[in-house]
Enzyme design. Structure first.
Site, PDB file in Angstrom:
ATOM      1  N   HIS A 252       2.057  36.802   8.108  1.00  0.00           N
ATOM      2  CA  HIS A 252       1.312  37.621   9.076  1.00  0.00           C
ATOM      3  C   HIS A 252       0.342  36.784   9.912  1.00  0.00           C
ATOM      4  O   HIS A 252      -0.767  37.227  10.223  1.00  0.00           O
ATOM      5  CB  HIS A 252       0.545  38.738   8.360  1.00  0.00           C
ATOM      6  CG  HIS A 252       1.406  39.603   7.493  1.00  0.00           C
ATOM      7  ND1 HIS A 252       2.376  40.452   7.985  1.00  0.00           N
ATOM      8  CD2 HIS A 252       1.470  39.725   6.137  1.00  0.00           C
ATOM      9  CE1 HIS A 252       2.966  41.072   6.986  1.00  0.00           C
ATOM     10  NE2 HIS A 252       2.454  40.644   5.853  1.00  0.00           N
TER      11      HIS A 252
ATOM     12  N   ASP B 228       6.695  32.031   2.988  1.00  0.00           N
ATOM     13  CA  ASP B 228       5.279  32.399   2.844  1.00  0.00           C
ATOM     14  C   ASP B 228       4.952  32.706   1.390  1.00  0.00           C
ATOM     15  O   ASP B 228       3.894  33.263   1.091  1.00  0.00           O
ATOM     16  CB  ASP B 228       4.912  33.576   3.753  1.00  0.00           C
ATOM     17  CG  ASP B 228       5.664  34.852   3.411  1.00  0.00           C
ATOM     18  OD1 ASP B 228       6.422  34.862   2.419  1.00  0.00           O
ATOM     19  OD2 ASP B 228       5.508  35.856   4.139  1.00  0.00           O
TER      20      ASP B 228
ATOM     21  N   ASP C 127      11.902  35.435   3.743  1.00  0.00           N
ATOM     22  CA  ASP C 127      10.819  36.327   3.322  1.00  0.00           C
ATOM     23  C   ASP C 127      11.399  37.470   2.510  1.00  0.00           C
ATOM     24  O   ASP C 127      12.583  37.811   2.631  1.00  0.00           O
ATOM     25  CB  ASP C 127      10.066  36.884   4.534  1.00  0.00           C
ATOM     26  CG  ASP C 127       8.702  37.439   4.166  1.00  0.00           C
ATOM     27  OD1 ASP C 127       8.248  37.195   3.025  1.00  0.00           O
ATOM     28  OD2 ASP C 127       8.078  38.117   5.002  1.00  0.00           O
ATOM     29  N   GLY C 128      10.577  38.047   1.668  1.00  0.00           N
ATOM     30  CA  GLY C 128      10.972  39.184   0.854  1.00  0.00           C
ATOM     31  C   GLY C 128       9.937  40.281   0.928  1.00  0.00           C
ATOM     32  O   GLY C 128       8.779  40.039   1.279  1.00  0.00           O
TER      33      GLY C 128
ATOM     34  N   ASP D 264      10.029  38.903   7.962  1.00  0.00           N
ATOM     35  CA  ASP D 264       9.251  39.993   7.373  1.00  0.00           C
ATOM     36  C   ASP D 264       9.764  41.340   7.862  1.00  0.00           C
ATOM     37  O   ASP D 264       9.905  42.287   7.074  1.00  0.00           O
ATOM     38  CB  ASP D 264       7.772  39.822   7.723  1.00  0.00           C
ATOM     39  CG  ASP D 264       6.915  40.980   7.221  1.00  0.00           C
ATOM     40  OD1 ASP D 264       6.729  41.077   5.995  1.00  0.00           O
ATOM     41  OD2 ASP D 264       6.448  41.772   8.055  1.00  0.00           O
TER      42      ASP D 264
ATOM     43  N   GLU E 180      11.816  37.331  -2.468  1.00  0.00           N
ATOM     44  CA  GLU E 180      11.489  36.051  -1.838  1.00  0.00           C
ATOM     45  C   GLU E 180      12.504  34.985  -2.250  1.00  0.00           C
ATOM     46  O   GLU E 180      12.971  34.183  -1.431  1.00  0.00           O
ATOM     47  CB  GLU E 180      10.079  35.613  -2.254  1.00  0.00           C
ATOM     48  CG  GLU E 180       8.942  36.501  -1.784  1.00  0.00           C
ATOM     49  CD  GLU E 180       8.507  36.218  -0.351  1.00  0.00           C
ATOM     50  OE1 GLU E 180       9.135  35.370   0.312  1.00  0.00           O
ATOM     51  OE2 GLU E 180       7.534  36.863   0.099  1.00  0.00           O
TER      52      GLU E 180
END
Length: 268
Positions: free
Chosen positions: A130, A77, A13-14, A140, A52
């Site tokens: 999320h 994501d 994730d970024g 995250d 990302e």
């Protein structure tokens, strides 16, 4: 290679504060024997998409260094990353790194690195951000911490091999913190002043943003509210329909499709 050292899945994730702005990335690598290796980093001026991609590059680079040939699943994501590496990149290369409209492909240098590490060994899967997925939520948290100038404590494969139950340690640390809030936080004292000031500036910017949202009467989604408060989206919905956060009353207004909309009202 025994099961303890065999990589099972990778989460990436970024995050970016400003987009463009200060950014961070997080990668969590899960092993079949239950071990976990966490990676992360930051850049001072970047974009969310680049972070990302950097997270995915770090995960696949780690996989390459491990020498493993067994298949793994990489979860992201970012539909931009997943579609780019599985659908679009072939056409980009054929067109000399041009899009279908003839424009240069953004982030070409990162796409080339990601393409170098990618192979049929990797199964790319999209996971909704999320949504309560443990691996995604942890990535995250790491990425967002780095984007805010913080230095999160990362789990390492070595600590697992030594038999450290990090989850239990985290839980015990949380219990101590909540039962004895007067105890000084040595870890914060060790953070450089420049980083503490940067964190304070980000907090003030966040408070100004909350004030503007309240004054304008804007309705925001659960994920947007979670980003504003720097918590998980699940923590927002679990608090009920009306609650107080800092200087604002947060109220659930209505649902639109799959989104819950919230309103902030200044109380002082």
């Amino acid at each position: 290679m025994n099961s303890f050292n065999r990589i099972q899945s990778i989460y990436t994730d970024g995050a970016c504060s400003g987009n463009p702005g200060p950014g961070g990335w997080g990668t969590v690598i899960y092993f079949e024997g239950g071990a976990v290796q966490e990676l992360g980093g930051s850049e001072r001026d970047t974009t969310n998409n680049r972070m990302e991609m950097q997270a995915a590059i770090a995960g696949l680079s780690y996989l390459a260094d491990s020498g493993q040939r067994d298949p793994i699943i990489l979860y992201t994501d970012s539909e931009y990353v997943k579609n780019g590496i599985t659908k679009w990149i072939g056409g980009w290369k054929k067109k000399g790194w041009k899009t279908s409209t003839g424009k240069p492909v953004l982030n070409q240098e990162l796409w080339e690195i990601l393409d170098q590490f990618n192979s049929s060994q990797v199964e790319w899967r999209y996971v909704r951000g999320h949504s309560g997925d443990v691996g995604n939520e942890r990535c995250d948290a790491i990425a967002r911490a780095f984007s805010l100038g913080k230095i999160p404590e990362l789990k390492t494969l070595d600590s697992h091999q030594q038999g450290a139950n990090l989850d239990m340690i985290d839980a015990q640390s949380l219990s101590v913190a909540t039962s004895d809030e007067s105890k000084p936080n040595d870890s914060l004292d060790n953070v450089p002043r420049e980083i503490r000031v940067a964190n304070l500036r980000n907090s003030v910017d966040m408070l100004h943003m909350a004030d503007e949202i309240a004054a304008k009467g804007y309705l925001i989604t659960s994920s947007e509210l979670a980003d504003l408060m720097d918590i998980n989206a699940s923590a927002v919905t679990s608090r009920g329909d009306n609650w107080v956060w800092r200087n604002w009353v947060v109220s659930r207004v209505r649902r639109e499709g799959n989104q819950i909309l919230w309103q902030l009202e200044r109380v002082d």
